[in-house]
Structure formats: structure tokens, C-alpha cells
Write a protein that holds these residues in place. Structure first.
Motif, PDB file in Angstrom:
ATOM      1  N   ASP A  28       0.508  -1.432   0.270  1.00  0.00           N
ATOM      2  CA  ASP A  28       0.056  -0.161  -0.586  1.00  0.00           C
ATOM      3  C   ASP A  28       0.751   1.116  -0.191  1.00  0.00           C
ATOM      4  OD1 ASP A  28      -2.161  -1.427   0.193  1.00  0.00           O
ATOM      5  OD2 ASP A  28      -2.953  -1.266   2.064  1.00  0.00           O
ATOM      6  N   LEU A  29       2.254   0.734   0.919  1.00  0.00           N
ATOM      7  CA  LEU A  29       3.643   2.325   0.662  1.00  0.00           C
ATOM      8  C   LEU A  29       3.413   2.558  -0.184  1.00  0.00           C
ATOM      9  CD1 LEU A  29       4.416   4.818   2.245  1.00  0.00           C
ATOM     10  CD2 LEU A  29       5.901   3.063   2.562  1.00  0.00           C
ATOM     11  N   TYR A  30       3.645   1.820  -0.393  1.00  0.00           N
ATOM     12  CA  TYR A  30       4.522   1.489  -2.678  1.00  0.00           C
ATOM     13  C   TYR A  30       3.732   2.334  -3.450  1.00  0.00           C
ATOM     14  CZ  TYR A  30       7.139   0.077  -6.700  1.00  0.00           C
ATOM     15  OH  TYR A  30       8.016   0.136  -8.015  1.00  0.00           O
ATOM     16  N   GLU A  31       2.147   1.271  -3.578  1.00  0.00           N
ATOM     17  CA  GLU A  31       1.647   2.385  -4.269  1.00  0.00           C
ATOM     18  C   GLU A  31       1.346   3.486  -4.005  1.00  0.00           C
ATOM     19  OE1 GLU A  31      -2.670   1.160  -5.928  1.00  0.00           O
ATOM     20  OE2 GLU A  31      -1.776  -0.608  -5.099  1.00  0.00           O
ATOM     21  N   ARG A  32       1.506   3.846  -2.989  1.00  0.00           N
ATOM     22  CA  ARG A  32       1.101   5.762  -2.561  1.00  0.00           C
ATOM     23  C   ARG A  32       1.725   6.275  -2.716  1.00  0.00           C
ATOM     24  NH1 ARG A  32      -0.852   4.135   2.601  1.00  0.00           N
ATOM     25  NH2 ARG A  32       1.151   5.174   3.569  1.00  0.00           N
ATOM     26  N   LEU A  33       3.303   5.829  -2.668  1.00  0.00           N
ATOM     27  CA  LEU A  33       4.532   6.676  -3.153  1.00  0.00           C
ATOM     28  C   LEU A  33       4.190   6.448  -5.217  1.00  0.00           C
ATOM     29  CD1 LEU A  33       7.342   5.080  -1.216  1.00  0.00           C
ATOM     30  CD2 LEU A  33       6.967   7.599  -0.935  1.00  0.00           C
ATOM     31  N   LEU A  34       4.350   5.838  -5.692  1.00  0.00           N
ATOM     32  CA  LEU A  34       3.616   5.550  -6.758  1.00  0.00           C
ATOM     33  C   LEU A  34       2.738   6.359  -8.100  1.00  0.00           C
ATOM     34  CD1 LEU A  34       4.309   1.268  -8.547  1.00  0.00           C
ATOM     35  CD2 LEU A  34       5.935   3.682  -8.569  1.00  0.00           C
ATOM     36  N   ARG A  35       1.795   6.795  -7.230  1.00  0.00           N
ATOM     37  CA  ARG A  35       1.306   7.584  -7.384  1.00  0.00           C
ATOM     38  C   ARG A  35       0.843   8.883  -7.304  1.00  0.00           C
ATOM     39  NH1 ARG A  35      -4.414   4.887  -8.649  1.00  0.00           N
ATOM     40  NH2 ARG A  35      -4.267   3.188  -7.363  1.00  0.00           N
ATOM     41  N   ARG A  36       1.780   9.166  -6.875  1.00  0.00           N
ATOM     42  CA  ARG A  36       2.404  10.260  -6.682  1.00  0.00           C
ATOM     43  C   ARG A  36       4.055  11.261  -7.224  1.00  0.00           C
ATOM     44  NH1 ARG A  36       3.481  11.060   0.510  1.00  0.00           N
ATOM     45  NH2 ARG A  36       4.529  12.932  -0.473  1.00  0.00           N
ATOM     46  N   PHE A  37       4.559  10.169  -7.985  1.00  0.00           N
ATOM     47  CA  PHE A  37       5.256   9.767  -8.596  1.00  0.00           C
ATOM     48  C   PHE A  37       5.074  11.314 -10.078  1.00  0.00           C
ATOM     49  CE2 PHE A  37       7.776   8.871 -12.408  1.00  0.00           C
ATOM     50  CZ  PHE A  37       9.166   9.755 -11.703  1.00  0.00           C
ATOM     51  N   PRO A  38       4.301  11.118 -10.525  1.00  0.00           N
ATOM     52  CA  PRO A  38       3.512  12.190 -11.407  1.00  0.00           C
ATOM     53  C   PRO A  38       3.577  13.374 -10.824  1.00  0.00           C
ATOM     54  CG  PRO A  38       2.713   9.834 -11.481  1.00  0.00           C
ATOM     55  CD  PRO A  38       2.973  10.082 -10.390  1.00  0.00           C
ATOM     56  N   GLU A  39       3.372  13.305  -9.783  1.00  0.00           N
ATOM     57  CA  GLU A  39       3.757  14.751  -9.393  1.00  0.00           C
ATOM     58  C   GLU A  39       4.946  15.782  -9.126  1.00  0.00           C
ATOM     59  OE1 GLU A  39       0.953  15.324  -6.045  1.00  0.00           O
ATOM     60  OE2 GLU A  39      -0.543  13.569  -6.839  1.00  0.00           O
ATOM     61  N   ASP A  40       6.008  14.891  -9.316  1.00  0.00           N
ATOM     62  CA  ASP A  40       7.652  15.182  -9.026  1.00  0.00           C
ATOM     63  C   ASP A  40       7.498  16.231  -9.939  1.00  0.00           C
ATOM     64  OD1 ASP A  40      10.112  14.876  -7.705  1.00  0.00           O
ATOM     65  OD2 ASP A  40      10.245  14.453  -9.939  1.00  0.00           O
ATOM     66  N   GLN A  41       8.395  16.990 -10.026  1.00  0.00           N
ATOM     67  CA  GLN A  41       8.816  18.230 -10.779  1.00  0.00           C
ATOM     68  C   GLN A  41       9.947  17.997 -11.436  1.00  0.00           C
ATOM     69  OE1 GLN A  41       6.414  20.758 -11.991  1.00  0.00           O
ATOM     70  NE2 GLN A  41       4.545  19.081 -10.868  1.00  0.00           N
ATOM     71  N   SER A  42      10.992  17.272 -11.042  1.00  0.00           N
ATOM     72  CA  SER A  42      12.021  17.374 -11.489  1.00  0.00           C
ATOM     73  C   SER A  42      11.836  16.944 -12.872  1.00  0.00           C
ATOM     74  CB  SER A  42      12.842  16.493 -10.889  1.00  0.00           C
ATOM     75  OG  SER A  42      12.517  15.656  -9.798  1.00  0.00           O
ATOM     76  N   TYR A  43      11.099  16.133 -13.642  1.00  0.00           N
ATOM     77  CA  TYR A  43      11.048  16.259 -14.778  1.00  0.00           C
ATOM     78  C   TYR A  43      11.211  17.137 -15.429  1.00  0.00           C
ATOM     79  CZ  TYR A  43      10.062  14.085 -19.915  1.00  0.00           C
ATOM     80  OH  TYR A  43      10.029  14.779 -20.966  1.00  0.00           O
ATOM     81  N   ASP A  44       9.895  17.728 -15.137  1.00  0.00           N
ATOM     82  CA  ASP A  44       9.550  19.154 -16.015  1.00  0.00           C
ATOM     83  C   ASP A  44      10.803  20.425 -15.730  1.00  0.00           C
ATOM     84  OD1 ASP A  44       7.058  18.864 -17.053  1.00  0.00           O
ATOM     85  OD2 ASP A  44       5.909  18.422 -15.022  1.00  0.00           O
ATOM     86  N   GLN A  45      11.038  20.106 -14.758  1.00  0.00           N
ATOM     87  CA  GLN A  45      12.032  21.128 -14.576  1.00  0.00           C
ATOM     88  C   GLN A  45      13.851  20.816 -15.337  1.00  0.00           C
ATOM     89  OE1 GLN A  45      12.925  20.853 -10.423  1.00  0.00           O
ATOM     90  NE2 GLN A  45      11.478  22.174  -9.429  1.00  0.00           N
TER      91      GLN A  45
END
Length: 117
Positions: A28-45
Motif C-alpha cells: 500500500d505504501l509503495y502504491e501511494r508513493l508511485l501514485r505521487r511520482f507524476p506530481e514530482d517536478q524534476s522531469y519538467d524542470q
């Protein structure tokens, strides 16, 4: 996560099993962390910094993306990004476009798989 979602992630080069083990089998923790990954801004930066020729900023963003990817077991993305990080670490922009294409492809594929969770 269902078996189909897990297989889709694995097909994208995600080390689901190893990462879940590192998280003490807390799926469950892993799934929550994965779901948040697309919100990380490093790729756009990273993308913006490269487009604007800001090599040092691109390096920092690529390095951050590499770390986040590694922590989540997004191995294909991390490996593609590692090449770009090393180019940018040297201040080299030659070859960065090609390396960024590989990062973008791995990123898009990974994010699509995560969004299917």
C-alpha cells in the motif's frame, strides 16, 4: 495493486518486487508513493532547463529525478537518466538531446503505467 498492474509496471522496467521488499513488504505504501511520482517536478524542470540551455539547473533536476526513480525502483527511467546526469555533470550539452529523448520515452511509459494503477 492487481497482477495486471504489477506486470505493466514490470514491463516498463520497474522493480516492483525489490522495492516492495525494501519497503518491508508494504504494498500500500509503495502504491501511494508511485501514485505521487507524476506530481514530482524534476522531469519538467529538467526539460525546461535543457530547452533554455541552463546546463547546471538541468544537471540538478536530472540528478533529483535519478534519485527519485531509484528509490521507487523505476530502473529503466533511472538508467536512462544516469547517462544524462553524467553528460550534464561534465557540463556537456553535446549528446544531451539524444539522452533526453531516452529519458522522455522512459518517463512517459512509466507515468502511463502508474496512472493505470
Amino acid at each position: 495493486m492487481n497482477d495486471q498492474a504489477i506486470q505493466r509496471l514490470k514491463d516498463c522496467g520497474v522493480d516492483v518486487d525489490g522495492t516492495v521488499r525494501r519497503l518491508m513488504n508494504k504494498v500500500d505504501l509503495y502504491e501511494r508513493l508511485l501514485r505521487r511520482f507524476p506530481e514530482d517536478q524534476s522531469y519538467d524542470q529538467l526539460k525546461n532547463a535543457l530547452e533554455e540551455g541552463r546546463v547546471e539547473d538541468a544537471f540538478h533536476a536530472a540528478h533529483t529525478l535519478k534519485g527519485v526513480s531509484g528509490n521507487l525502483g523505476l530502473n529503466r527511467l533511472m538508467e536512462a537518466d544516469s547517462i544524462l546526469v553524467e553528460l550534464l555533470r561534465k557540463g556537456v550539452s553535446d549528446g544531451a538531446d539524444e539522452a533526453m529523448e531516452a529519458v522522455s520515452g522512459a518517463y512517459q511509459e512509466t507515468v502511463e503505467a502508474i496512472r493505470e494503477l
